[in-house]
Scaffold this motif. Sequence first.
Motif, short mmCIF file in Angstrom:
data_model
loop_
_atom_site.label_atom_id
_atom_site.label_comp_id
_atom_site.label_asym_id
_atom_site.label_seq_id
_atom_site.Cartn_x
_atom_site.Cartn_y
_atom_site.Cartn_z
N SER A 7 0.82 -1.20 0.00
CA SER A 7 0.00 0.00 0.00
C SER A 7 0.86 1.26 0.00
O SER A 7 2.08 1.20 0.19
CB SER A 7 -0.91 0.01 1.24
N ASN A 8 0.20 2.41 -0.19
CA ASN A 8 0.90 3.70 -0.11
C ASN A 8 1.58 3.87 1.24
O ASN A 8 2.72 4.35 1.33
CB ASN A 8 -0.08 4.85 -0.32
N SER A 9 0.88 3.47 2.31
CA SER A 9 1.46 3.63 3.65
C SER A 9 2.67 2.72 3.84
O SER A 9 3.61 3.07 4.54
CB SER A 9 0.40 3.34 4.72
N ASP A 10 2.66 1.53 3.20
CA ASP A 10 3.83 0.64 3.25
C ASP A 10 5.04 1.31 2.60
O ASP A 10 6.16 1.22 3.12
CB ASP A 10 3.54 -0.68 2.53
N ILE A 12 5.56 4.59 2.16
CA ILE A 12 6.00 5.71 2.99
C ILE A 12 6.77 5.19 4.20
O ILE A 12 7.82 5.74 4.57
CB ILE A 12 4.79 6.56 3.44
N HIS A 13 6.26 4.11 4.81
CA HIS A 13 6.93 3.54 5.98
C HIS A 13 8.34 3.06 5.62
O HIS A 13 9.30 3.27 6.37
CB HIS A 13 6.10 2.38 6.53
N ASP A 244 0.72 10.82 6.47
CA ASP A 244 -0.36 10.04 7.05
C ASP A 244 0.19 8.66 7.39
O ASP A 244 0.42 7.83 6.52
CB ASP A 244 -1.51 9.92 6.04
N SER A 245 0.42 8.42 8.67
CA SER A 245 1.01 7.16 9.10
C SER A 245 0.10 6.50 10.12
O SER A 245 -0.24 7.09 11.14
CB SER A 245 2.40 7.41 9.71
N ASP A 246 -0.28 5.24 9.85
CA ASP A 246 -1.17 4.48 10.74
C ASP A 246 -2.45 5.24 11.05
O ASP A 246 -2.94 5.28 12.17
CB ASP A 246 -0.45 4.13 12.05
#
Length: 260
Positions: A7-10, A12-13, A244-246
């Motif tokens: 995902s996008n959050s993955d 960014i992380h 935007d994280s978690d």
Amino acid sequence: MLSLTISNSDIIHSLKLSCQIPDVVKAIASQRIIAEAAQKARITVTPEELQQEGDNLRFANKLVKAKETWTWLEKHYLSLNEFEELAYTKILSRKLANHLFYPQVEKHFYEHQLDYVAAVTYEVVFDDRDLAFELFCALEEGEINFPEIARLYIPDPELRRVYGYRGLQYRKDFRPEIAADVFAAAPPKALKPITTHLGVHLIWVEEVIQPQLDEQLYQKIITESFSDWLKSQINAMKIVTRIDSDANMRSIDMLFNNPK
């Protein structure tokens, strides 16, 4: 077959864990600075320029056939519109750089002419100062040549194969304690061993090249001046990055005070 959904959050992380976020932020800031400055300067990009830049990008990436281009776009998660945006940004950056700095090139060159004197050198670095001086004396007496020294005393196989060749380098590419001797030499000539924190340098100066303001050097000066300008613009800017994280929106104030 195993499958994996990212995902996008993955992404960014992962960028955060690999400490790449500051570089991404600077790249985004650079694009916006360029776009705004180009707009103020009324710089435009024609369809013909866009087509040519797209062809250049395909050539640089060896994309001869349409299928190869589509495969490359998929690999880099780019749409055709984003590919055109990439080409557009490259043109805009180049045209802005020329707009800002082309008129200043000659003045810059003559004020910094010594910086563009170049030298072609070969080098072997020793731990033993006495050995370096012994070999220097042997070179002076014609008892050995530099390729023989390189074959005997360079441990790195790739560097040994080219006899310690360092290529063409400008004054700023050399350590200050080495540059003075290199550019005072009357080549071809071996320099008396020079000690730095890396060891004892035995250097063969093959050629010293006086600068000429040709098209290649013109572009080099423009590129360097534009890069310095862009860094100064970023360093003077307060950049607020919201990640935007978690599912929690966090705000990180990043103020670039120290130029790199």
